[in-house]
Design an enzyme around this catalytic site. Structure first.
Site, mmCIF file in Angstrom:
data_model
loop_
_atom_site.group_PDB
_atom_site.id
_atom_site.type_symbol
_atom_site.label_atom_id
_atom_site.label_comp_id
_atom_site.label_asym_id
_atom_site.label_seq_id
_atom_site.Cartn_x
_atom_site.Cartn_y
_atom_site.Cartn_z
ATOM 1 N N CYS A 1 -9.288 -5.627 -8.888
ATOM 2 C CA CYS A 1 -8.872 -4.691 -9.932
ATOM 3 C C CYS A 1 -8.317 -3.464 -9.212
ATOM 4 O O CYS A 1 -9.068 -2.697 -8.609
ATOM 5 C CB CYS A 1 -10.073 -4.336 -10.802
ATOM 6 S SG CYS A 1 -9.706 -3.105 -12.065
ATOM 7 N N CYS B 1 0.853 -1.186 0.000
ATOM 8 C CA CYS B 1 0.000 0.000 0.000
ATOM 9 C C CYS B 1 0.890 1.237 0.000
ATOM 10 O O CYS B 1 1.799 1.358 0.825
ATOM 11 C CB CYS B 1 -0.891 -0.011 1.242
ATOM 12 S SG CYS B 1 -1.780 1.535 1.503
ATOM 13 N N CYS C 1 -7.046 -0.563 2.082
ATOM 14 C CA CYS C 1 -6.013 -1.038 2.988
ATOM 15 C C CYS C 1 -6.562 -1.192 4.409
ATOM 16 O O CYS C 1 -7.211 -0.288 4.932
ATOM 17 C CB CYS C 1 -4.840 -0.061 2.981
ATOM 18 S SG CYS C 1 -3.533 -0.498 4.150
ATOM 19 N N CYS D 1 0.759 3.292 3.478
ATOM 20 C CA CYS D 1 1.364 2.889 4.755
ATOM 21 C C CYS D 1 2.375 1.754 4.632
ATOM 22 O O CYS D 1 2.874 1.272 5.648
ATOM 23 C CB CYS D 1 0.283 2.492 5.747
ATOM 24 S SG CYS D 1 -0.579 0.967 5.286
ATOM 25 N N CYS E 1 -4.460 1.577 6.796
ATOM 26 C CA CYS E 1 -4.624 3.038 6.704
ATOM 27 C C CYS E 1 -5.919 3.471 6.007
ATOM 28 O O CYS E 1 -6.213 4.660 5.959
ATOM 29 C CB CYS E 1 -3.425 3.676 6.012
ATOM 30 S SG CYS E 1 -3.301 3.338 4.243
#
Length: 180
Positions: free
Chosen positions: A167, A89, A147, A92, A150
């Site tokens: 996707c 991610c 995520c 984070c 975060c």
């Protein structure tokens, strides 16, 4: 530099049937149950102010990760990346997708069969508007992936070419090769 798609009509319209199909196979049943139970009170581990997010991310990345926008097709080098490694991610650095679960589809976004266990959450990303011209409009919703640590928007769960996939916007990810 890549441009943000000003309207989500094309992508959402294109994938509307996919999201409707995902609803029928129960992909979103837990997401709907959590929302009904008040799971919108979920506390993320990484919490930043808007100013802190804006200082960390480019305007383009902020629009995608924090506002849920969608990048233009084939605008990210991640869409057709095939090297071994882990996608983290961008908000984070949480490992989110393993390259061994990636599938390259000509649609132009990064597709994965599934996420790293327990690192991606799903949610309802709004009802498909009637102006999209889909039979599911007004009833079905796109299922967002974000995520777990975060809350950054990553992409959507879709059925593409008969396969349930994640996707994902390449701009939401940082790729870390396992071969370097």
């Amino acid at each position: 530099m890549s441009m943000i798609v000003k309207t989500e009509l094309n992508r959402r319209g294109f994938f509307a049937y996919s999201s409707a199909a995902a609803l029928t196979v129960g992909v979103s049943s837990r997401a709907m149950a959590l929302e009904a139970e008040g799971a919108s009170d979920y506390q993320y581990e990484v919490i930043r102010t808007e100013a802190e997010w804006r200082a960390q991310l480019s305007e383009f990345d902020y629009a995608i990760l924090r506002e849920g926008k969608t990048e233009k097709q084939k605008s990210s080098p991640h869409w057709n990346e095939t090297a071994e490694g882990i996608y983290h991610c961008k908000g984070c650095d949480l490992p989110s997708y393993d390259g061994k679960w990636k599938v390259v589809l000509k649609k132009g976004w990064a597709f994965f069969y599934h996420a790293v266990p327990n690192n991606v959450l799903t949610g309802i990303d709004g009802i498909i508007p009637p102006e999209y011209g889909d039979s599911a409009a007004g009833f079905a919703a796109l299922i967002e992936t974000h995520c777990r640590r975060c809350g950054s928007h990553l992409g959507h769960l879709l059925i593409v070419e008969g396969i349930q996939t994640h996707c994902i916007n390449g701009a939401s990810l940082v790729f870390k090769s396992s071969t370097t």
